[in-house]
Design a protein around this motif. Structure first.
Motif, mmCIF file in Angstrom:
data_model
loop_
_atom_site.group_PDB
_atom_site.id
_atom_site.type_symbol
_atom_site.label_atom_id
_atom_site.label_comp_id
_atom_site.label_asym_id
_atom_site.label_seq_id
_atom_site.Cartn_x
_atom_site.Cartn_y
_atom_site.Cartn_z
ATOM 1 N N LEU A 85 0.819 -1.196 0.000
ATOM 2 C CA LEU A 85 0.000 0.000 0.000
ATOM 3 C C LEU A 85 0.863 1.261 0.000
ATOM 4 C CD1 LEU A 85 -3.057 0.302 -0.019
ATOM 5 C CD2 LEU A 85 -2.986 0.660 2.450
ATOM 6 N N ILE A 86 1.897 1.256 0.844
ATOM 7 C CA ILE A 86 2.803 2.401 0.897
ATOM 8 C C ILE A 86 3.475 2.614 -0.451
ATOM 9 C CG2 ILE A 86 4.969 3.247 1.887
ATOM 10 C CD1 ILE A 86 2.634 3.601 3.751
ATOM 11 N N ASN A 87 3.872 1.537 -1.095
ATOM 12 C CA ASN A 87 4.557 1.675 -2.381
ATOM 13 C C ASN A 87 3.599 2.023 -3.502
ATOM 14 O OD1 ASN A 87 7.516 1.132 -2.045
ATOM 15 N ND2 ASN A 87 6.693 -0.628 -0.965
ATOM 16 N N ARG A 88 2.347 1.624 -3.367
ATOM 17 C CA ARG A 88 1.334 2.095 -4.317
ATOM 18 C C ARG A 88 1.179 3.610 -4.178
ATOM 19 N NH1 ARG A 88 -1.281 2.807 -8.886
ATOM 20 N NH2 ARG A 88 -3.540 2.978 -8.699
ATOM 21 N N LEU A 89 1.227 4.092 -2.958
ATOM 22 C CA LEU A 89 1.172 5.526 -2.712
ATOM 23 C C LEU A 89 2.388 6.215 -3.336
ATOM 24 C CD1 LEU A 89 -0.142 7.939 -1.234
ATOM 25 C CD2 LEU A 89 1.144 7.286 0.797
ATOM 26 N N ARG A 90 3.559 5.624 -3.162
ATOM 27 C CA ARG A 90 4.778 6.196 -3.741
ATOM 28 C C ARG A 90 4.741 6.152 -5.268
ATOM 29 N NH1 ARG A 90 9.220 3.050 -2.574
ATOM 30 N NH2 ARG A 90 10.537 4.759 -3.281
ATOM 31 N N GLU A 91 4.124 5.115 -5.809
ATOM 32 C CA GLU A 91 4.008 5.007 -7.271
ATOM 33 C C GLU A 91 3.194 6.167 -7.827
ATOM 34 O OE1 GLU A 91 1.565 2.528 -10.624
ATOM 35 O OE2 GLU A 91 1.532 1.851 -8.545
ATOM 36 N N ILE A 92 2.021 6.415 -7.229
ATOM 37 C CA ILE A 92 1.166 7.492 -7.741
ATOM 38 C C ILE A 92 1.826 8.848 -7.494
ATOM 39 C CG2 ILE A 92 -1.107 8.560 -7.601
ATOM 40 C CD1 ILE A 92 -2.282 5.923 -6.804
ATOM 41 N N ASP A 93 2.539 8.982 -6.388
ATOM 42 C CA ASP A 93 3.269 10.211 -6.131
ATOM 43 C C ASP A 93 4.334 10.427 -7.204
ATOM 44 O OD1 ASP A 93 3.935 12.487 -4.341
ATOM 45 O OD2 ASP A 93 5.819 11.407 -4.093
ATOM 46 N N GLY A 94 5.035 9.344 -7.582
ATOM 47 C CA GLY A 94 6.025 9.436 -8.655
ATOM 48 C C GLY A 94 5.387 9.773 -9.986
ATOM 49 N N TYR A 95 4.202 9.229 -10.237
ATOM 50 C CA TYR A 95 3.450 9.512 -11.457
ATOM 51 C C TYR A 95 3.128 11.001 -11.537
ATOM 52 C CZ TYR A 95 -0.738 9.665 -14.458
ATOM 53 O OH TYR A 95 -1.670 9.977 -15.408
ATOM 54 N N VAL A 96 2.632 11.565 -10.450
ATOM 55 C CA VAL A 96 2.302 12.986 -10.404
ATOM 56 C C VAL A 96 3.545 13.831 -10.681
ATOM 57 C CG1 VAL A 96 1.575 14.883 -8.889
ATOM 58 C CG2 VAL A 96 0.334 12.711 -8.863
ATOM 59 N N LEU A 97 4.662 13.452 -10.063
ATOM 60 C CA LEU A 97 5.907 14.201 -10.242
ATOM 61 C C LEU A 97 6.375 14.146 -11.691
ATOM 62 C CD1 LEU A 97 8.297 15.776 -9.095
ATOM 63 C CD2 LEU A 97 9.348 13.584 -8.478
ATOM 64 N N CYS A 98 6.325 12.957 -12.309
ATOM 65 C CA CYS A 98 6.800 12.801 -13.692
ATOM 66 C C CYS A 98 5.917 13.548 -14.677
ATOM 67 C CB CYS A 98 6.885 11.322 -14.053
ATOM 68 S SG CYS A 98 8.224 10.436 -13.225
ATOM 69 N N ILE A 99 4.609 13.516 -14.463
ATOM 70 C CA ILE A 99 3.697 14.263 -15.333
ATOM 71 C C ILE A 99 4.014 15.754 -15.254
ATOM 72 C CG2 ILE A 99 1.291 14.993 -15.638
ATOM 73 C CD1 ILE A 99 1.775 12.220 -16.721
ATOM 74 N N THR A 100 4.224 16.227 -14.052
ATOM 75 C CA THR A 100 4.539 17.642 -13.859
ATOM 76 C C THR A 100 5.863 17.999 -14.512
ATOM 77 O OG1 THR A 100 3.344 17.584 -11.736
ATOM 78 C CG2 THR A 100 4.785 19.471 -12.133
ATOM 79 N N MET A 101 6.873 17.150 -14.339
ATOM 80 C CA MET A 101 8.177 17.398 -14.957
ATOM 81 C C MET A 101 8.075 17.424 -16.474
ATOM 82 S SD MET A 101 10.947 15.204 -12.700
ATOM 83 C CE MET A 101 12.308 15.765 -13.737
ATOM 84 N N LEU A 102 7.367 16.441 -17.048
ATOM 85 C CA LEU A 102 7.230 16.381 -18.507
ATOM 86 C C LEU A 102 6.527 17.619 -19.044
ATOM 87 C CD1 LEU A 102 6.370 12.675 -19.414
ATOM 88 C CD2 LEU A 102 8.137 14.087 -20.451
ATOM 89 N N LYS A 103 5.502 18.048 -18.353
ATOM 90 C CA LYS A 103 4.777 19.259 -18.782
ATOM 91 C C LYS A 103 5.721 20.454 -18.812
ATOM 92 C CE LYS A 103 0.958 22.339 -17.504
ATOM 93 N NZ LYS A 103 1.810 23.550 -17.432
ATOM 94 N N ASN A 104 6.496 20.632 -17.753
ATOM 95 C CA ASN A 104 7.417 21.764 -17.683
ATOM 96 C C ASN A 104 8.503 21.675 -18.751
ATOM 97 O OD1 ASN A 104 5.980 22.744 -15.499
ATOM 98 N ND2 ASN A 104 7.310 21.778 -13.982
ATOM 99 N N ILE A 105 8.987 20.453 -19.013
ATOM 100 C CA ILE A 105 10.038 20.267 -20.024
ATOM 101 C C ILE A 105 9.523 20.608 -21.414
ATOM 102 C CG2 ILE A 105 11.486 18.558 -21.203
ATOM 103 C CD1 ILE A 105 11.570 17.030 -18.490
ATOM 104 N N LEU A 106 8.392 20.031 -21.782
ATOM 105 C CA LEU A 106 7.892 20.152 -23.157
ATOM 106 C C LEU A 106 7.276 21.515 -23.452
ATOM 107 C CD1 LEU A 106 6.309 16.576 -23.486
ATOM 108 C CD2 LEU A 106 8.501 17.373 -24.397
ATOM 109 N N ASN A 107 6.836 22.234 -22.427
ATOM 110 C CA ASN A 107 6.208 23.533 -22.641
ATOM 111 C C ASN A 107 7.210 24.654 -22.850
ATOM 112 O OD1 ASN A 107 3.606 22.660 -22.581
ATOM 113 N ND2 ASN A 107 3.157 23.337 -20.507
#
Length: 563
Positions: free
Chosen positions: A108-130
């Motif tokens: 459960l904790i690692n599922r939480l970390r997975e979604i947290d990592g997903y949020v971070l990567c989406i945000t990073m990609l948006k900032n990079i590509l924009n």
């Protein structure tokens, strides 16, 4: 995210042909990959992409445009390198979550970390590509997908939920465990005494234990402390533990690591794992309630982009180094014409790699044309005159171009090949059963069983047996077979006689490829490494070398007379 790829356009069916092990070896693919990275995962990823050949022009041009963006915008590359570090964390987390022994709490904790990592990567990609004026369809599609996710009303809620839940989970710093001991101080059972928002800092367990038992007054006689907690039997294997080991003691403090490290696998830790999970039911229930809303969100879908990003970045780094050495590189152009290629100043990328590593020598570029007038080249020239190097260079140009990578040349326009088949000298150990001529003949037969008119065949000193007559006899039939099939080919050989039969090869109207003679030359007694269409020079090479070293009859006679 599952539909996004930087290798294949949306809706394109993945279709590739894998290079044979012989071709991988003969084209020195491992040497090329080793020059790009030392990381095992990266090497395997790059090699897999490079050796699975596509001949779909739409796919090839899609890749070439993506690579050009990554090559032309160093800031894009820098951002993607940072993103790779976060994706690597997700990849490691994915491997941990496949551990069937992990408790529900850890999952459960690692599922939480997975979604947290997903949020971070989406945000990073948006900032990079924009922030970068990308042009390739692949990166524009990725940008649009990321924008759609980020601007979706649910993404802000997701970020908020994950931030709050992650903070709640990370607020747990330690758990205090009570362990009951028997008369010989072996653990009998255990229960959780308290959950703490601070880390335990006391020194070693044995010192702690001895401190508590230093005087009778310091022993705790209040049995109520564990009255509301379920006790769990100790693991039977604990009876084999040595007194004073880190696995036993009274009032044992267990720190729950939320950074992703695996829990201890010692016997007491294993027996207490269920205790910790049970006592944290309220926390688990809270996390579950949050995460159940996001069952379809997976950070691992982003991990699928890792090999593709690595592939482009590492080759872009190599091309940059080649440019620094003033070595020509160009964006190849895939064309729909039938079985053609026009290359100017092509050279072997292995030479470029050596130059980027500091070796100093001249690199000679050569032209190559495959069209209706010449699709098969019988290449002759002096030993160590560059025949093998050129033959490899032709293969490298097609291999890199069809992967979307810039090629070592000033120009390379081509129609893609469906595969590259090579026939280089075999290891002597492989010729024991059939003999060299038999082994080479069998390999050629195997190639013709699968090659098509869209294939590229590269032959390097094939059929070079001690019996020249036998080699020439078979080699002439091989050339005729290639001409009949219609392939593109470079056949470098020391059997000059093969290049003296162009009329015989080209007079048959049923042959779909015409044969031409290509030679590597000598200039002023030196190997020039330049290739040109010309009749085989035969003994003229020997004459040039003899004159260079003064061993012609006239030169020797003159020296004798002068003495």
């Amino acid at each position: 995210m599952a539909d996004i790829s930087l290798l294949y356009p949306k809706g394109k069916e993945v279709s590739t042909m894998t290079l044979t092990e012989e071709s991988i070896n003969d084209l020195s693919v491992d040497y090329i990959v080793e020059s790009l990275t030392k990381d095992i995962y990266e090497k395997n990823s790059i090699k897999k992409i490079l050796t699975n050949l596509t001949c779909d022009i739409d796919v090839i041009n899609y890749r070439a445009d993506v690579f050009e963006d990554i090559l032309n915008f160093p800031e894009l590359r820098d951002g993607l390198v940072e993103l790779l570090k976060k994706l690597e964390d997700l990849r490691e987390l994915e491997k941990f979550n496949k551990d069937g022994d992990a408790s529900s709490l850890w999952q459960l904790i690692n599922r939480l970390r997975e979604i947290d990592g997903y949020v971070l990567c989406i945000t990073m990609l948006k900032n990079i590509l924009n922030t970068i004026p990308i042009k390739s369809q692949g990166l524009l599609d990725l940008k649009q997908t990321i924008e759609d996710i980020y601007n979706n009303g649910g993404f802000d809620i997701l970020k908020k939920d994950i931030d709050e839940t992650m903070a709640k989970a990370q607020n747990l710093k330690s758990v205090t465990i009570g362990v009951n001991l028997d008369s010989v101080l072996k653990p009998k059972n255990a229960g959780v005494i308290s959950l703490n928002n601070f880390e335990i800092t006391n020194s070693g367990i044995l010192k702690n234990f001895m401190g508590f038992t230093g005087s009778k007054e310091e022993l705790n006689s209040d049995e109520k402390v564990l009255s509301s907690h379920k006790l769990h039997p100790a693991n039977p294997s604990l009876t084999r533990m040595k007194f004073g080991s880190a696995q036993q003691g009274a009032n044992t403090n267990v720190h729950i690591d939320t950074s992703g490290s695996a829990t201890g696998d010692d016997p007491l830790s294993q027996s207490l794992k269920k205790v910790v999970t049970d006592i944290l039911k309220r926390m688990v229930k809270s996390i579950k309630a949050t995460l159940q809303k996001y069952v379809n969100i997976s950070g691992y879908s982003l991990v699928g982009l890792m090999p593709e990003i690595i592939f482009y970045i590492r080759f872009a780094e190599l091309v940059d180094k080649m440019k620094e050495k003033n070595l020509p590189v160009c964006k190849p152009l895939a064309v729909p014409d039938d079985r053609v290629a026009y290359g100017e100043d092509i050279y072997n990328i292995k030479l470029a790699i050596k130059r980027t590593k500091g070796e100093e020598f001249d690199i000679i570029g050569n032209d190559i044309t495959f069209d209706d007038e010449q699709r098969i080249y019988v290449m002759t020239g002096p030993n160590r005159g560059g025949k093998t190097t050129f033959t490899q260079a032709v293969g490298h140009c097609f291999l890199l171009a069809q992967a979307g990578i810039y090629v070592p040349a000033t120009k390379f326009n081509y129609s893609p090949v469906d595969n590259i088949y090579t026939h280089f000298p075999a290891d002597e150990n492989d010729t024991v059963d059939l003999g060299r001529l038999g082994e080479e003949s069998k390999r050629l037969s195997d190639i013709f069983k699968v090659a098509t008119d869209k294939s590229l065949l590269l032959l390097n000193e094939s059929l070079a047996t001690t019996n020249v007559a036998e080699g020439v006899f078979i080699a002439k039939d091989v050339i005729k077979a290639m001409a009949y099939l219609g392939v593109r080919s470079v056949f470098n050989t020391h059997m000059h006689e093969l290049a003296h039969h162009l009329d015989e090869y080209n007079s048959d109207d049923s042959y779909r490829s015409k044969v031409q003679s290509l030679v590597t030359g000598m200039k002023d007694g030196h190997r020039s490494f330049k290739c040109e269409i010309a009749p085989p020079q035969g003994v003229s090479y020997a004459k040039d070398i003899a004159e260079k070293y003064g061993v012609t009859y006239d030169q020797i006679k003159k020296n004798i007379d002068n003495r």
